[in-house]
Design a protein around this motif. Structure first.
Motif, PDB file in Angstrom:
ATOM      1  N   MET A  24       0.821  -1.203   0.000  1.00  0.00           N
ATOM      2  CA  MET A  24       0.000   0.000   0.000  1.00  0.00           C
ATOM      3  C   MET A  24       0.860   1.260   0.000  1.00  0.00           C
ATOM      4  O   MET A  24       0.674   2.166  -0.819  1.00  0.00           O
ATOM      5  CB  MET A  24      -0.933   0.001   1.206  1.00  0.00           C
ATOM      6  CG  MET A  24      -1.935  -1.142   1.217  1.00  0.00           C
ATOM      7  SD  MET A  24      -3.099  -1.069  -0.152  1.00  0.00           S
ATOM      8  CE  MET A  24      -4.061   0.362   0.315  1.00  0.00           C
ATOM      9  N   GLY A  25       1.795   1.340   0.910  1.00  0.00           N
ATOM     10  CA  GLY A  25       2.616   2.532   1.032  1.00  0.00           C
ATOM     11  C   GLY A  25       3.425   2.822  -0.212  1.00  0.00           C
ATOM     12  O   GLY A  25       3.596   3.995  -0.595  1.00  0.00           O
ATOM     13  N   PHE A  26       3.924   1.778  -0.878  1.00  0.00           N
ATOM     14  CA  PHE A  26       4.710   1.989  -2.093  1.00  0.00           C
ATOM     15  C   PHE A  26       3.855   2.639  -3.175  1.00  0.00           C
ATOM     16  O   PHE A  26       4.270   3.609  -3.821  1.00  0.00           O
ATOM     17  CB  PHE A  26       5.274   0.661  -2.594  1.00  0.00           C
ATOM     18  CG  PHE A  26       6.195   0.803  -3.775  1.00  0.00           C
ATOM     19  CD1 PHE A  26       7.508   1.193  -3.603  1.00  0.00           C
ATOM     20  CD2 PHE A  26       5.742   0.561  -5.063  1.00  0.00           C
ATOM     21  CE1 PHE A  26       8.365   1.342  -4.690  1.00  0.00           C
ATOM     22  CE2 PHE A  26       6.578   0.704  -6.159  1.00  0.00           C
ATOM     23  CZ  PHE A  26       7.896   1.088  -5.979  1.00  0.00           C
ATOM     24  N   GLY A  27       2.636   2.134  -3.365  1.00  0.00           N
ATOM     25  CA  GLY A  27       1.754   2.722  -4.361  1.00  0.00           C
ATOM     26  C   GLY A  27       1.371   4.150  -4.020  1.00  0.00           C
ATOM     27  O   GLY A  27       1.300   5.026  -4.900  1.00  0.00           O
ATOM     28  N   MET A  28       1.132   4.421  -2.729  1.00  0.00           N
ATOM     29  CA  MET A  28       0.793   5.775  -2.305  1.00  0.00           C
ATOM     30  C   MET A  28       1.959   6.729  -2.553  1.00  0.00           C
ATOM     31  O   MET A  28       1.773   7.858  -3.017  1.00  0.00           O
ATOM     32  CB  MET A  28       0.388   5.757  -0.835  1.00  0.00           C
ATOM     33  CG  MET A  28      -0.912   4.993  -0.588  1.00  0.00           C
ATOM     34  SD  MET A  28      -1.159   4.504   1.127  1.00  0.00           S
ATOM     35  CE  MET A  28      -1.610   6.074   1.876  1.00  0.00           C
ATOM     36  N   ALA A  29       3.174   6.256  -2.257  1.00  0.00           N
ATOM     37  CA  ALA A  29       4.355   7.088  -2.471  1.00  0.00           C
ATOM     38  C   ALA A  29       4.551   7.388  -3.962  1.00  0.00           C
ATOM     39  O   ALA A  29       4.883   8.516  -4.348  1.00  0.00           O
ATOM     40  CB  ALA A  29       5.589   6.400  -1.897  1.00  0.00           C
ATOM     41  N   SER A 134      -9.163   2.285   2.271  1.00  0.00           N
ATOM     42  CA  SER A 134      -9.700   1.076   1.672  1.00  0.00           C
ATOM     43  C   SER A 134      -9.411   1.134   0.186  1.00  0.00           C
ATOM     44  O   SER A 134      -9.383   2.212  -0.400  1.00  0.00           O
ATOM     45  CB  SER A 134     -11.209   0.979   1.927  1.00  0.00           C
ATOM     46  OG  SER A 134     -11.755  -0.196   1.367  1.00  0.00           O
ATOM     47  N   GLY A 135      -9.181  -0.050  -0.417  1.00  0.00           N
ATOM     48  CA  GLY A 135      -8.984  -0.040  -1.867  1.00  0.00           C
ATOM     49  C   GLY A 135      -7.985  -1.042  -2.389  1.00  0.00           C
ATOM     50  O   GLY A 135      -8.068  -1.452  -3.536  1.00  0.00           O
ATOM     51  N   GLY A 136      -7.003  -1.432  -1.581  1.00  0.00           N
ATOM     52  CA  GLY A 136      -6.046  -2.423  -2.047  1.00  0.00           C
ATOM     53  C   GLY A 136      -4.869  -1.824  -2.785  1.00  0.00           C
ATOM     54  O   GLY A 136      -4.836  -0.635  -3.132  1.00  0.00           O
ATOM     55  N   ALA A 137      -3.879  -2.689  -3.051  1.00  0.00           N
ATOM     56  CA  ALA A 137      -2.615  -2.242  -3.624  1.00  0.00           C
ATOM     57  C   ALA A 137      -2.773  -1.653  -5.017  1.00  0.00           C
ATOM     58  O   ALA A 137      -2.099  -0.674  -5.365  1.00  0.00           O
ATOM     59  CB  ALA A 137      -1.625  -3.408  -3.654  1.00  0.00           C
ATOM     60  N   GLU A 142      -2.669   3.390  -8.367  1.00  0.00           N
ATOM     61  CA  GLU A 142      -3.359   4.282  -9.305  1.00  0.00           C
ATOM     62  C   GLU A 142      -3.708   5.639  -8.695  1.00  0.00           C
ATOM     63  O   GLU A 142      -4.169   6.542  -9.405  1.00  0.00           O
ATOM     64  CB  GLU A 142      -4.656   3.613  -9.779  1.00  0.00           C
ATOM     65  CG  GLU A 142      -4.437   2.350 -10.600  1.00  0.00           C
ATOM     66  CD  GLU A 142      -5.711   1.545 -10.779  1.00  0.00           C
ATOM     67  OE1 GLU A 142      -6.753   1.952 -10.191  1.00  0.00           O
ATOM     68  OE2 GLU A 142      -5.676   0.526 -11.467  1.00  0.00           O
ATOM     69  N   GLY A 143      -3.495   5.791  -7.375  1.00  0.00           N
ATOM     70  CA  GLY A 143      -3.911   7.023  -6.713  1.00  0.00           C
ATOM     71  C   GLY A 143      -5.419   7.123  -6.594  1.00  0.00           C
ATOM     72  O   GLY A 143      -5.979   8.217  -6.620  1.00  0.00           O
ATOM     73  N   LYS A 144      -6.081   5.964  -6.411  1.00  0.00           N
ATOM     74  CA  LYS A 144      -7.537   5.931  -6.381  1.00  0.00           C
ATOM     75  C   LYS A 144      -8.086   5.266  -5.118  1.00  0.00           C
ATOM     76  O   LYS A 144      -9.097   4.581  -5.145  1.00  0.00           O
ATOM     77  CB  LYS A 144      -8.063   5.195  -7.627  1.00  0.00           C
ATOM     78  CG  LYS A 144      -7.770   5.933  -8.923  1.00  0.00           C
ATOM     79  CD  LYS A 144      -8.348   5.203 -10.124  1.00  0.00           C
ATOM     80  CE  LYS A 144      -8.095   5.983 -11.413  1.00  0.00           C
ATOM     81  NZ  LYS A 144      -8.636   5.255 -12.600  1.00  0.00           N
ATOM     82  N   LEU A 145      -7.409   5.483  -4.014  1.00  0.00           N
ATOM     83  CA  LEU A 145      -7.882   4.924  -2.752  1.00  0.00           C
ATOM     84  C   LEU A 145      -9.132   5.634  -2.250  1.00  0.00           C
ATOM     85  O   LEU A 145      -9.442   6.757  -2.668  1.00  0.00           O
ATOM     86  CB  LEU A 145      -6.786   5.044  -1.689  1.00  0.00           C
ATOM     87  CG  LEU A 145      -5.574   4.119  -1.846  1.00  0.00           C
ATOM     88  CD1 LEU A 145      -4.486   4.529  -0.879  1.00  0.00           C
ATOM     89  CD2 LEU A 145      -5.970   2.662  -1.653  1.00  0.00           C
ATOM     90  N   THR A 146      -9.840   4.980  -1.352  1.00  0.00           N
ATOM     91  CA  THR A 146     -10.879   5.622  -0.554  1.00  0.00           C
ATOM     92  C   THR A 146     -10.310   5.858   0.832  1.00  0.00           C
ATOM     93  O   THR A 146      -9.746   4.933   1.430  1.00  0.00           O
ATOM     94  CB  THR A 146     -12.119   4.722  -0.458  1.00  0.00           C
ATOM     95  OG1 THR A 146     -12.678   4.556  -1.765  1.00  0.00           O
ATOM     96  CG2 THR A 146     -13.163   5.330   0.470  1.00  0.00           C
ATOM     97  N   ALA A 168      -9.259   8.599  -4.762  1.00  0.00           N
ATOM     98  CA  ALA A 168     -10.367   8.904  -5.671  1.00  0.00           C
ATOM     99  C   ALA A 168     -11.563   9.398  -4.882  1.00  0.00           C
ATOM    100  O   ALA A 168     -12.359  10.191  -5.379  1.00  0.00           O
ATOM    101  CB  ALA A 168     -10.738   7.661  -6.484  1.00  0.00           C
ATOM    102  N   THR A 169     -11.692   8.903  -3.642  1.00  0.00           N
ATOM    103  CA  THR A 169     -12.817   9.285  -2.792  1.00  0.00           C
ATOM    104  C   THR A 169     -12.295   9.607  -1.398  1.00  0.00           C
ATOM    105  O   THR A 169     -11.618   8.768  -0.778  1.00  0.00           O
ATOM    106  CB  THR A 169     -13.851   8.149  -2.686  1.00  0.00           C
ATOM    107  OG1 THR A 169     -14.268   7.771  -4.007  1.00  0.00           O
ATOM    108  CG2 THR A 169     -15.063   8.588  -1.885  1.00  0.00           C
ATOM    109  N   LEU A 170     -12.581  10.788  -0.928  1.00  0.00           N
ATOM    110  CA  LEU A 170     -12.196  11.197   0.418  1.00  0.00           C
ATOM    111  C   LEU A 170     -13.464  11.510   1.198  1.00  0.00           C
ATOM    112  O   LEU A 170     -14.211  12.424   0.844  1.00  0.00           O
ATOM    113  CB  LEU A 170     -11.296  12.430   0.369  1.00  0.00           C
ATOM    114  CG  LEU A 170     -10.965  13.079   1.715  1.00  0.00           C
ATOM    115  CD1 LEU A 170     -10.144  12.128   2.588  1.00  0.00           C
ATOM    116  CD2 LEU A 170     -10.245  14.412   1.520  1.00  0.00           C
TER     117      LEU A 170
END
Length: 311
Positions: A24-29, A134-137, A142-146, A168-170
């Motif tokens: 998760m953190g790698f994708g967010m970074a 929530s959202g997965g790796a 993709e920068g599309k977490l909730t 994507a959703t906050l």
């Protein structure tokens, strides 16, 4: 060749630190890098840090190092204990965060713990945003977490550019830390129960000698379907239990749900039963395997053969 976005001259608002470079953190970074942030990353895995550097990030040696000069610090660790350690432990980031910067806490934890950590950090000057996700790796990449976030208006304001890059959703769920955590635990109660139910249903179908692929096709087009059935049961069909989300996550999270329920004198019998299934799965040696492994416990109890099982 990936561009180096680790510009030390960037303004604090466009400097971020990510503590925890797992799936998760790698994708967010990486999402932050794509949005133009200068990003420092730190992780216990040297391989994860090297992979991040190859993506254009800056390697940090400690949370304190990563957070220095950053306007936003995002902790993507496993639980409350790790969050407290990266904040206030040896070389913790609270020591180098500047007043007005914001700590974004994405670990799943009990609401009262989130409130305690927030109060301690905010007394030192930085803001604290309670922001489980929530959202997965794949969605992290993709920068599309909730994100299910709560905190002061100032915390949201400080974190907003980074949140825009990662989500994507906050959902802005309140002005006090702990409310985001409480919403996340409602989600985790449902997720755990649905995974256990999906696993039970698939093993039940195997007992009826049904074609499991056809069971999947029928159920996903029927009223009994759930997001977890549709997402997790392909792992059972493939006989592939490499962890996308591990059993140990739900022994932890459903344990938190039960602790919260006991404190509130509130019954949660379905969550309790689901927790027992995850505990049985962990006890059978599958704690680090995919959470769909609950189906394997049912199969072992009933002496059933699932796809991929060796005769």
């Amino acid at each position: 060749m990936t561009a180096d976005n680790s510009n030390s001259d960037a303004s604090p608002a466009m400097k971020a630190a990510v503590i925890g470079l797992g799936s998760m953190g790698f994708g967010m970074a990486r999402s932050l890098l794509r949005a133009g942030f200068s990003v420092a990353g730190v992780d216990v895995s040297a391989d994860a840090v090297a992979r991040f550097v190859a993506s254009g990030g800056r390697a940090a040696t400690t949370p304190a190092d990563a957070a220095e000069g950053a306007g936003t610090v995002i902790a993507v660790v496993v639980n409350a204990a790790q969050t407290e350690a990266v904040l206030f432990g040896e070389n913790g980031c609270a020591a180098t965060m500047q007043p007005g910067s914001v700590f974004v806490s994405s670990a799943t934890m009990a609401p009262d713990v989130a409130r305690r950590l927030a109060a301690r950090l905010e007394a030192m000057g930085p803001h604290y945003l309670d922001a489980p996700m929530s959202g997965g790796a794949a969605r992290a990449e993709e920068g599309k977490l909730t994100m299910l976030a709560s905190g002061s208006a100032a915390a949201f304001e400080a974190a907003r550019p980074a949140l825009a890059a990662m989500t994507a959703t906050l959902y802005e769920l309140g002005d006090e830390p702990g409310q985001g955590a409480a919403f996340k635990m409602v989600n985790q109660l449902l997720a755990g129960v649905h995974i256990a139910a999906a696993s039970e249903a698939m093993a039940f179908a195997a007992r009826q000698n049904l074609d499991l692929q056809k069971v999947y096709d029928v159920i996903t087009a029927s009223a009994g379907n759930s997001w977890m059935f549709e997402n997790r049961m392909p792992h059972v069909l493939a006989g592939d239990y490499s962890p996308k989300s591990s059993v140990s996550i739900f022994t932890k999270d459903l344990g938190i749900v039960l602790d919260m329920a006991r404190s509130a004198n509130f019954p949660v019998p379905l969550a309790s039963s689901a927790l027992q299934m995850f505990l049985m799965t962990a006890a059978a040696g599958m704690a680090g395997d995919d959470d769909s492994s609950v189906a394997r416990v049912y199969a072992q109890l009933a002496r059933l053969k699932l796809p991929g099982d060796v005769v």
